[in-house]
Design a protein around this motif. Structure first.
Motif, PDB file in Angstrom:
ATOM      1  N   ARG A 107       0.739  -1.133   0.010  1.00  0.00           N
ATOM      2  CA  ARG A 107      -0.062  -0.047   0.068  1.00  0.00           C
ATOM      3  C   ARG A 107       0.783   1.147  -0.083  1.00  0.00           C
ATOM      4  O   ARG A 107       0.422   2.117  -0.570  1.00  0.00           O
ATOM      5  CB  ARG A 107      -0.989  -0.056   1.421  1.00  0.00           C
ATOM      6  CG  ARG A 107      -1.830   1.336   1.179  1.00  0.00           C
ATOM      7  CD  ARG A 107      -2.759   1.368   2.357  1.00  0.00           C
ATOM      8  NE  ARG A 107      -3.670   0.024   2.398  1.00  0.00           N
ATOM      9  CZ  ARG A 107      -4.408  -0.216   3.309  1.00  0.00           C
ATOM     10  NH1 ARG A 107      -4.527   0.505   4.537  1.00  0.00           N
ATOM     11  NH2 ARG A 107      -5.528  -1.345   3.007  1.00  0.00           N
ATOM     12  N   ILE A 108       1.814   1.274   0.736  1.00  0.00           N
ATOM     13  CA  ILE A 108       2.837   2.327   0.849  1.00  0.00           C
ATOM     14  C   ILE A 108       3.468   2.665  -0.643  1.00  0.00           C
ATOM     15  O   ILE A 108       3.553   3.617  -0.804  1.00  0.00           O
ATOM     16  CB  ILE A 108       3.826   2.109   1.926  1.00  0.00           C
ATOM     17  CG1 ILE A 108       3.234   2.041   3.402  1.00  0.00           C
ATOM     18  CG2 ILE A 108       5.011   3.227   1.804  1.00  0.00           C
ATOM     19  CD1 ILE A 108       4.240   1.679   4.486  1.00  0.00           C
ATOM     20  N   ALA A 109       3.822   1.410  -1.226  1.00  0.00           N
ATOM     21  CA  ALA A 109       4.526   1.741  -2.688  1.00  0.00           C
ATOM     22  C   ALA A 109       3.501   2.411  -3.339  1.00  0.00           C
ATOM     23  O   ALA A 109       3.834   3.198  -4.485  1.00  0.00           O
ATOM     24  CB  ALA A 109       4.970   0.283  -3.040  1.00  0.00           C
ATOM     25  N   ALA A 110       2.400   1.910  -3.322  1.00  0.00           N
ATOM     26  CA  ALA A 110       1.277   2.369  -4.228  1.00  0.00           C
ATOM     27  C   ALA A 110       1.135   3.836  -4.196  1.00  0.00           C
ATOM     28  O   ALA A 110       0.792   4.642  -5.113  1.00  0.00           O
ATOM     29  CB  ALA A 110       0.050   1.444  -4.184  1.00  0.00           C
ATOM     30  N   LEU A 111       0.772   4.261  -2.898  1.00  0.00           N
ATOM     31  CA  LEU A 111       0.527   5.722  -2.698  1.00  0.00           C
ATOM     32  C   LEU A 111       1.804   6.604  -3.179  1.00  0.00           C
ATOM     33  O   LEU A 111       1.704   7.713  -3.598  1.00  0.00           O
ATOM     34  CB  LEU A 111       0.611   5.686  -1.004  1.00  0.00           C
ATOM     35  CG  LEU A 111      -0.822   5.524  -0.448  1.00  0.00           C
ATOM     36  CD1 LEU A 111      -0.784   5.396   1.139  1.00  0.00           C
ATOM     37  CD2 LEU A 111      -2.038   6.226  -0.962  1.00  0.00           C
ATOM     38  N   ARG A 112       2.853   5.831  -3.039  1.00  0.00           N
ATOM     39  CA  ARG A 112       4.313   6.654  -3.335  1.00  0.00           C
ATOM     40  C   ARG A 112       4.140   7.021  -4.821  1.00  0.00           C
ATOM     41  O   ARG A 112       4.394   7.860  -5.393  1.00  0.00           O
ATOM     42  CB  ARG A 112       5.687   5.951  -2.893  1.00  0.00           C
ATOM     43  CG  ARG A 112       6.811   6.964  -3.276  1.00  0.00           C
ATOM     44  CD  ARG A 112       8.041   6.194  -2.662  1.00  0.00           C
ATOM     45  NE  ARG A 112       8.119   4.933  -3.034  1.00  0.00           N
ATOM     46  CZ  ARG A 112       8.095   3.716  -2.222  1.00  0.00           C
ATOM     47  NH1 ARG A 112       7.933   3.782  -1.090  1.00  0.00           N
ATOM     48  NH2 ARG A 112       8.085   2.588  -2.803  1.00  0.00           N
ATOM     49  N   ASP A 113       3.612   5.918  -5.525  1.00  0.00           N
ATOM     50  CA  ASP A 113       3.659   5.891  -6.950  1.00  0.00           C
ATOM     51  C   ASP A 113       2.612   6.766  -7.513  1.00  0.00           C
ATOM     52  O   ASP A 113       2.824   7.678  -8.465  1.00  0.00           O
ATOM     53  CB  ASP A 113       3.224   4.487  -7.582  1.00  0.00           C
ATOM     54  CG  ASP A 113       4.624   3.481  -7.504  1.00  0.00           C
ATOM     55  OD1 ASP A 113       5.762   3.964  -7.285  1.00  0.00           O
ATOM     56  OD2 ASP A 113       4.431   2.483  -7.585  1.00  0.00           O
ATOM     57  N   ALA A 114       1.705   6.865  -6.643  1.00  0.00           N
ATOM     58  CA  ALA A 114       0.637   7.690  -7.281  1.00  0.00           C
ATOM     59  C   ALA A 114       0.779   9.245  -6.836  1.00  0.00           C
ATOM     60  O   ALA A 114       0.537  10.181  -7.779  1.00  0.00           O
ATOM     61  CB  ALA A 114      -0.683   7.636  -6.283  1.00  0.00           C
ATOM     62  N   VAL A 115       1.701   9.673  -5.870  1.00  0.00           N
ATOM     63  CA  VAL A 115       2.107  10.846  -5.470  1.00  0.00           C
ATOM     64  C   VAL A 115       3.239  11.237  -6.774  1.00  0.00           C
ATOM     65  O   VAL A 115       3.078  12.380  -7.273  1.00  0.00           O
ATOM     66  CB  VAL A 115       2.527  11.098  -4.078  1.00  0.00           C
ATOM     67  CG1 VAL A 115       3.543  12.248  -4.077  1.00  0.00           C
ATOM     68  CG2 VAL A 115       1.642  10.779  -3.027  1.00  0.00           C
ATOM     69  N   GLU A 116       4.109  10.475  -7.127  1.00  0.00           N
ATOM     70  CA  GLU A 116       5.003  10.701  -8.117  1.00  0.00           C
ATOM     71  C   GLU A 116       4.180  10.951  -9.404  1.00  0.00           C
ATOM     72  O   GLU A 116       4.595  11.787 -10.211  1.00  0.00           O
ATOM     73  CB  GLU A 116       5.870   9.563  -8.166  1.00  0.00           C
ATOM     74  CG  GLU A 116       6.860   9.479  -7.039  1.00  0.00           C
ATOM     75  CD  GLU A 116       7.824   8.403  -7.371  1.00  0.00           C
ATOM     76  OE1 GLU A 116       7.749   7.561  -8.133  1.00  0.00           O
ATOM     77  OE2 GLU A 116       8.616   7.992  -6.213  1.00  0.00           O
ATOM     78  N   VAL A 117       3.287  10.161  -9.853  1.00  0.00           N
ATOM     79  CA  VAL A 117       2.479  10.380 -11.079  1.00  0.00           C
ATOM     80  C   VAL A 117       1.790  11.907 -11.074  1.00  0.00           C
ATOM     81  O   VAL A 117       1.857  12.387 -11.973  1.00  0.00           O
ATOM     82  CB  VAL A 117       1.374   9.310 -11.245  1.00  0.00           C
ATOM     83  CG1 VAL A 117       0.541   9.789 -12.475  1.00  0.00           C
ATOM     84  CG2 VAL A 117       2.176   8.033 -11.602  1.00  0.00           C
ATOM     85  N   LEU A 118       1.268  12.125  -9.644  1.00  0.00           N
ATOM     86  CA  LEU A 118       0.440  13.394  -9.858  1.00  0.00           C
ATOM     87  C   LEU A 118       1.381  14.551  -9.768  1.00  0.00           C
ATOM     88  O   LEU A 118       0.978  15.550 -10.493  1.00  0.00           O
ATOM     89  CB  LEU A 118      -0.320  13.469  -8.414  1.00  0.00           C
ATOM     90  CG  LEU A 118      -1.600  12.490  -8.482  1.00  0.00           C
ATOM     91  CD1 LEU A 118      -1.933  12.527  -6.870  1.00  0.00           C
ATOM     92  CD2 LEU A 118      -2.608  13.024  -9.179  1.00  0.00           C
ATOM     93  N   ALA A 119       2.663  14.221  -9.047  1.00  0.00           N
ATOM     94  CA  ALA A 119       3.634  15.567  -9.175  1.00  0.00           C
ATOM     95  C   ALA A 119       4.061  15.642 -10.767  1.00  0.00           C
ATOM     96  O   ALA A 119       4.150  16.874 -11.058  1.00  0.00           O
ATOM     97  CB  ALA A 119       4.768  15.206  -8.374  1.00  0.00           C
ATOM     98  N   LEU A 120       3.982  14.604 -11.287  1.00  0.00           N
ATOM     99  CA  LEU A 120       4.659  14.645 -12.721  1.00  0.00           C
ATOM    100  C   LEU A 120       3.594  15.316 -13.779  1.00  0.00           C
ATOM    101  O   LEU A 120       4.017  16.137 -14.590  1.00  0.00           O
ATOM    102  CB  LEU A 120       4.940  13.133 -13.359  1.00  0.00           C
ATOM    103  CG  LEU A 120       5.270  13.020 -14.621  1.00  0.00           C
ATOM    104  CD1 LEU A 120       6.521  13.832 -15.190  1.00  0.00           C
ATOM    105  CD2 LEU A 120       5.246  11.610 -15.224  1.00  0.00           C
TER     106      LEU A 120
END
Length: 278
Positions: A1-14
Motif C-alpha cells: 500500500r505504501i509503494a502504491a501511494l508513493r507511485d500515485a504521488v509521483e504520477v500526480l507530481a509529474l
C-alpha cells in the motif's frame, strides 16, 4: 500500500509539472463542434491535387531554381484558392471558423524547423506559435489555409534537408557536418522561402482585388485576419518572442542560395524574432 501511494504521488507530481497544452477542438464525447473542417467541394480537391503535383516536382529536381519555380507556382495556386474560399465563406450560412493544427519541430534543429513553419504560416494568413518545451508548433487559421500550410511545410522541409546535404558536399572541407553550418543553412532557407511565398501571395491578392474589387475583398480578409488573431490571443495569451542566432556565415549564404540561387547573391543575416510560448 505504501509503494502504491508513493507511485500515485509521483504520477500526480509529474502531471502537475507538465506544460499546458491548448485545446484546439473538443475532446471525444465533450460536445460542441470541431473547429477544423476539411475542404468542401470538388474544386478544393482539384486545386490541392495540382499543388501536390507541383510540390512533388519541386522535391524531385536537383536544380534549386527549378524547385523555386514549382514551389512558387504552388503557392500562387494556394493563394488564389484561399481568396476564392474567403469570398464564398463570407456569404455562407455556416461559414468556416478558425481552427488549428500541430506540426512537429523535433530535434535536431528544432528552432530552424519552427522558423520554417512560421514563414509558411505567415504567407498563408495563419499564425504560428512554437511550443519548444513540447516539440511542436501550433498553426492557427482557416481550414483551407491550414491544409495549405501542412502541404507546403512538408514539401519545403524535404527540399531544405536535401539542399543542406548537397551544401555540405559542396562546401570547403567536403561533407563534414557541423551544427552551426546546418542551423544557419536552414534559417536562411526558411527566411528566403518565406519572402518568395509572400511575394506570390501578394501577387494573387493584387489580382483578386482587381477582379473582385477592393470594397468587397479587403473587408473579408481583414475580418478573417482578426478572427485568427483573436483565436491566437484566446489560446496563447502569454506568447513571447525568442531570437535565433546565426553563427555560420557560409551556412547562411549556402541556405540563401539554395532557396533562391537565381536572383540572390548573398546577404547578411537579419535579426528576426520567432514566436514562442511562455
Amino acid at each position: 500500500r505504501i509503494a502504491a501511494l508513493r507511485d500515485a504521488v509521483e504520477v500526480l507530481a509529474l502531471l502537475a509539472g507538465l506544460p499546458p497544452v491548448a485545446v484546439l477542438r473538443p475532446p471525444p464525447g465533450g460536445g460542441g463542434a470541431a473547429t477544423v473542417t476539411g475542404p468542401r467541394g470538388p474544386s478544393g480537391s482539384r486545386v490541392l491535387d495540382r499543388v501536390r503535383a507541383l510540390l512533388a516536382k519541386a522535391e524531385s529536381t536537383t536544380f534549386p531554381a527549378e524547385a523555386e519555380a514549382f514551389t512558387g507556382k504552388a503557392q500562387e495556386l494556394i493563394a488564389r484558392h484561399s481568396l476564392e474560399r474567403a469570398l464564398v465563406e463570407s456569404t455562407a450560412a455556416h461559414p468556416d471558423q478558425p481552427g488549428g493544427v500541430r506540426i512537429s519541430t523535433d530535434a535536431p534543429y528544432a528552432g530552424a524547423k519552427a522558423l520554417l513553419v512560421q514563414e509558411v504560416a505567415a504567407a498563408n494568413r495563419c499564425e504560428s506559435v512554437w511550443s519548444d518545451d513540447l516539440g511542436f508548433a501550433t498553426v492557427l487559421g482557416f481550414p483551407a489555409d491550414l491544409e495549405a500550410v501542412e502541404l507546403l511545410h512538408t514539401s519545403l522541409l524535404v527540399q531544405a534537408t536535401a539542399a543542406m546535404l548537397r551544401g555540405r558536399r559542396e562546401r570547403r572541407g567536403g561533407g563534414r557536418r557541423t551544427k552551426a553550418y546546418d542551423e544557419a543553412f536552414l534559417h536562411a532557407f526558411a527566411l528566403r522561402i518565406g519572402e518568395r511565398l509572400r511575394a506570390a501571395t501578394d501577387a494573387a491578392d493584387r489580382q483578386a482585388t482587381q477582379d473582385a474589387g477592393a470594397d468587397r475583398l479587403l473587408p473579408v480578409l481583414a475580418a478573417r485576419s482578426g478572427a485568427v488573431r483573436e483565436r491566437m490571443d484566446t489560446l496563447f495569451p502569454g506568447v513571447t518572442r525568442a531570437r535565433l542566432t546565426v553563427r555560420d556565415a557560409e551556412g547562411w549564404q549556402s541556405g540563401t542560395s539554395a532557396a533562391d540561387r537565381a536572383s540572390l547573391a548573398g546577404s547578411a543575416p537579419p535579426s528576426r524574432p520567432l514566436p514562442g510560448r511562455r
